[in-house]
Design a protein around this motif. Sequence first.
Motif, short mmCIF file in Angstrom:
data_model
loop_
_atom_site.label_atom_id
_atom_site.label_comp_id
_atom_site.label_asym_id
_atom_site.label_seq_id
_atom_site.Cartn_x
_atom_site.Cartn_y
_atom_site.Cartn_z
N LEU A 11 -31.14 -31.25 3.35
CA LEU A 11 -30.36 -31.10 2.12
C LEU A 11 -29.31 -30.01 2.27
CD1 LEU A 11 -33.17 -31.51 -0.55
CD2 LEU A 11 -31.38 -33.16 0.05
N ASP A 12 -29.68 -28.90 2.89
CA ASP A 12 -28.71 -27.82 3.11
C ASP A 12 -27.55 -28.29 3.98
OD1 ASP A 12 -30.30 -26.14 1.60
OD2 ASP A 12 -31.21 -25.14 3.35
N ARG A 13 -27.84 -29.06 5.01
CA ARG A 13 -26.78 -29.58 5.89
C ARG A 13 -25.86 -30.52 5.14
NH1 ARG A 13 -29.58 -31.41 11.61
NH2 ARG A 13 -30.52 -29.41 12.16
N SER B 78 -21.89 -30.03 4.39
CA SER B 78 -20.87 -30.98 4.87
C SER B 78 -20.05 -31.55 3.71
CB SER B 78 -21.52 -32.12 5.65
OG SER B 78 -22.23 -32.98 4.80
N VAL B 79 -20.64 -31.67 2.53
CA VAL B 79 -19.94 -32.21 1.37
C VAL B 79 -18.97 -31.19 0.78
CG1 VAL B 79 -20.27 -33.05 -0.99
CG2 VAL B 79 -21.74 -33.88 0.83
#
Length: 77
Positions: A68-70, A74-75
């Motif tokens: 989720l952190d990644r 990226s978003v």
Amino acid sequence: MSLTIEQIAEEALSLPSEARALLADRLVESLDPLEDGYIRQLWVAEARTRRDDVRNGLVKTIPGQEVLDRVRKSVTR
């Protein structure tokens, strides 16, 4: 004039995200319900393969919070 699947896909991919999502929903809804059982079987087989790959150490898992952190990172770029 008849368009090829590749031409249709190219046009569809040029649409904004929301329009692509709506198109995808309509396409999925148009599928033959009789094929649903077959598709479900394919997904079950894929899920079992992935489960077995994890159990046998063939793939490395990533903790959910890290994923989720990644994604968030990226978003927000």
